[in-house]
Design an enzyme around this catalytic site. Structure first.
Site, PDB file in Angstrom:
ATOM      1  N   ASP A 165       7.474 -35.054  30.307  1.00 30.68           N
ATOM      2  CA  ASP A 165       6.546 -34.069  30.868  1.00 30.68           C
ATOM      3  C   ASP A 165       5.670 -33.401  29.807  1.00 30.68           C
ATOM      4  O   ASP A 165       6.136 -33.051  28.729  1.00 30.68           O
ATOM      5  CB  ASP A 165       7.319 -32.974  31.611  1.00 30.68           C
ATOM      6  CG  ASP A 165       7.888 -33.488  32.914  1.00 30.68           C
ATOM      7  OD1 ASP A 165       7.920 -34.715  33.127  1.00 30.68           O
ATOM      8  OD2 ASP A 165       8.305 -32.643  33.731  1.00 30.68           O
ATOM      9  N   ASP A 219      10.804 -39.746  40.845  1.00 32.31           N
ATOM     10  CA  ASP A 219      11.209 -39.287  39.518  1.00 32.31           C
ATOM     11  C   ASP A 219      12.422 -40.084  39.014  1.00 32.31           C
ATOM     12  O   ASP A 219      12.957 -40.930  39.728  1.00 32.31           O
ATOM     13  CB  ASP A 219      11.516 -37.785  39.601  1.00 32.31           C
ATOM     14  CG  ASP A 219      11.036 -37.040  38.375  1.00 32.31           C
ATOM     15  OD1 ASP A 219      10.850 -37.666  37.322  1.00 32.31           O
ATOM     16  OD2 ASP A 219      10.840 -35.807  38.470  1.00 32.31           O
ATOM     17  N   GLU A 258      11.889 -48.023  30.907  1.00 30.73           N
ATOM     18  CA  GLU A 258      11.908 -49.327  31.585  1.00 30.73           C
ATOM     19  C   GLU A 258      10.510 -49.948  31.712  1.00 30.73           C
ATOM     20  O   GLU A 258      10.307 -50.867  32.497  1.00 30.73           O
ATOM     21  CB  GLU A 258      12.606 -49.235  32.951  1.00 30.73           C
ATOM     22  CG  GLU A 258      14.057 -48.748  32.840  1.00 30.73           C
ATOM     23  CD  GLU A 258      14.817 -48.805  34.153  1.00 30.73           C
ATOM     24  OE1 GLU A 258      14.557 -49.700  34.958  1.00 30.73           O
ATOM     25  OE2 GLU A 258      15.682 -47.917  34.358  1.00 30.73           O
TER      26      GLU A 258
HETATM   27  C1  GAL Z   1       9.712 -34.339  36.096  1.00 33.07           C
HETATM   28  C2  GAL Z   1       8.466 -35.083  36.485  1.00 33.07           C
HETATM   29  C3  GAL Z   1       7.414 -34.120  36.917  1.00 33.07           C
HETATM   30  C4  GAL Z   1       7.928 -33.182  37.975  1.00 33.07           C
HETATM   31  C5  GAL Z   1       9.302 -32.634  37.622  1.00 33.07           C
HETATM   32  C6  GAL Z   1       9.968 -31.978  38.785  1.00 33.07           C
HETATM   33  O1  GAL Z   1      10.681 -35.225  35.720  1.00 33.07           O
HETATM   34  O2  GAL Z   1       8.066 -35.822  35.406  1.00 33.07           O
HETATM   35  O3  GAL Z   1       6.288 -34.811  37.365  1.00 33.07           O
HETATM   36  O4  GAL Z   1       7.938 -33.841  39.197  1.00 33.07           O
HETATM   37  O5  GAL Z   1      10.162 -33.625  37.166  1.00 33.07           O
HETATM   38  O6  GAL Z   1      11.323 -31.751  38.562  1.00 33.07           O
END
Ligand code: GAL
Length: 494
Positions: free
Chosen positions: A176, A120, A158
């Site tokens: 997300d 992440d 990026e």
């Molecule tokens: C987001 C990510 C997700 C999930 C989440 C957990 O940034 O895009 O896939 O993993 O964090 O915190």
């Protein structure tokens, strides 16, 4: 393809939750349809031991991580884990990211038996590019000797599609899709889908743009919207992660995940990204992608109504590069609809869609266009991706020559599939700042090289004959003189 924990559970899960979902992948038949990764996201660790190694949360995972992974494997599934480029993950303390522990953590993940790693983008250390950390992690994964897929989850930051091939296999294009736990929002689904198109040209095997794990089956979408969501992901060749509670899904949700014909569109071996070929007023859009090869004459088509009222939608064969008539199969109704001249029309409810397979005759008179920057092409180290605003898809490959290179550079356009052996025309579009003409060497398949002259032009096209074999071909361009030649694309016509 698989199941991922975050969208439904956030951090409210434990060892048993993961085992139950793994079981459900098997009992629902989804594993056998290809959903075979189980991704455990977030809130895994509570700190680091004195030697720097990760400490797994013993409350959440009372049997340890290895035992859970063994269980997942025992169900014929693969296991994935999650980390971050920061010191801590998105959920914050005490959860550990891998910053400056890339090697050690990659070894730990391998020792657990993981097959997949998501990294992440939260808490990026000041003054450090995420790319540097992702590249360190990619190398660390390689060094473990265990094959583990690598997912760069930088939410589009990026632009990993421009540099991560060979390091990672997939990367997120957007933030997300689920901002809240177990909630789906139609506008996020549409937004994440649409933003993948801008990078479609970089889609291909081992180079997957990811619009995020799905929210099919989580509250917030109508059944019509959930089906359109799946069609959008399928036509995007997106990673297909279920993100719901598989132990409690209704039949309609299961039917969406289990549509083998839609899955086949997603998993098509060419791996092309989606292109919006036409847009009508009131949110009627026509999306398409070629299947198998650019000039195969077979396309996946999604007609979608993003508007608020029912409307008619149509796809015209000329927008697909097809000539004459074509047959249409409806991949949700599982029905051949017959043969149509010039176009196919249908009625769509608000937010509704159809996913079609259209098979017709590809128009070689118009030709197939191969982008230089497509990751399925082969390029030497001195052939580099450059931004080129006036080029199609906004990128070119710069063939650098001269003594600072290892004897020049080359680009092979691969996977040029034609229906019959014979003479075709290659139309090479290039960008050049100089007035003098350049000469590049051209080679069809393993044939002998011939010179092609590129007259001095700011934006030029050179047209020359090529003899191609029925089926697969590649055309290679090589440049060794002083300076550089920037290649935009190659159109093959007959
Ligand atoms: C987001 C990510 C997700 C999930 C989440 C957990 O940034 O895009 O896939 O993993 O964090 O915190």
């Amino acid at each position: 393809m698989g199941w991922a924990s975050w969208n439904h559970f956030f951090c409210d899960y434990n060892d048993q939750t993961i085992r139950d979902q793994a079981d459900a992948l098997v009992s629902s038949g989804m594993r056998d349809l290809g959903y075979n990764y189980v991704l455990i996201q977030e809130c895994l660790t509570t700190g680091r031991a004195a030697d720097g190694s990760l400490i797994v949360d013993a409350k959440r995972f009372p049997h340890g991580m290895k035992a859970l992974v063994d269980y997942v494997h025992s169900r014929g599934l693969k296991a994935g884990t999650y980390t971050d480029i920061g010191v801590n993950t998105c959920a914050g303390k005490p959860y550990q990211g891998s910053y400056q522990h890339e090697d050690q953590d990659a070894r730990t993940f391998a020792a657990w038996g993981m097959d997949f790693i998501e990294m992440d983008y939260c808490n990026r250390p000041e003054g450090v590019m995420g790319r540097a950390i992702y590249e360190r992690m990619a190398e660390a994964i390689g060094k473990t000797g265990r094959p583990m897929l690598f997912y760069i989850c930088s939410w589009g930051n990026e632009s990993p599609w421009t540099w991560a091939q060979g390091k990672a296999q997939l990367w997120r294009t957007e933030s997300d899709v689920a901002a809240e736990k177990n909630q789906a929002h139609w506008k996020n689904v549409v937004g994440n889908f649409e933003s993948t198109e801008r990078h479609s040209v970089f889609n291909g095997p081992n180079s997957w743009n990811d619009p995020d794990m799905m929210v099919v089956g989580n509250p917030g979408l109508t059944p019509t919207e959930a089906q359109t969501h799946f069609s959008m992901w399928a036509i995007s060749a997106a990673p297909l992660w279920a993100g719901n509670d598989l132990t409690a899904m209704d039949d309609a949700t299961h039917a969406i995940f289990a549509n083998a014909e839609a899955i086949a569109i997603d998993q098509d071996p060419l791996g092309a990204g989606p292109v919006k070929v036409r847009e009508y007023g009131a949110g009627i859009e026509v999306w398409a992608k070629p299947l198998g090869a650019l000039g195969s004459g077979v396309q996946a088509v999604m007609l979608v109504n993003l508007g608020d009222a029912p409307a008619e939608a149509a796809v015209e064969w000329s927008d697909l590069g097809l000539a004459g008539k074509a047959t249409v199969r409806d991949l949700w109704a599982h029905k051949d609809l017959g043969e149509f001249h010039d176009a196919y029309k249908t009625q769509l409810p608000s937010h509704g869609s159809v996913l079609l397979k259209v098979s017709g005759e590809f128009s070689w008179a118009r030709g197939a266009t191969y982008e230089a920057e497509w990751p399925g092409n082969t390029r030497s180290v001195d052939a580099v991706l450059i931004v080129c605003p006036e080029c199609s898809q906004s990128y070119a490959i710069s063939l650098r020559g001269g003594k600072n290179t290892s004897g020049g550079s080359s680009l092979a356009f691969n996977h040029i599939v034609v229906p019959e052996s014979g003479r075709y025309w290659a139309n090479l579009v290039y960008v050049d700042s100089g007035e003098a003409s350049d000469t590049v060497q051209m080679r069809v398949n393993q044939g002998s090289p011939t010179d092609v002259k590129l007259p001095g032009a700011i934006y030029g096209t050179a047209k020359f004959p090529v003899d191609l074999n029925k089926g697969e071909n590649s055309i290679t361009f090589r440049f060794a003189a002083e300076g550089s030649v920037d290649i935009d694309r190659l159109t093959v016509t007959r």
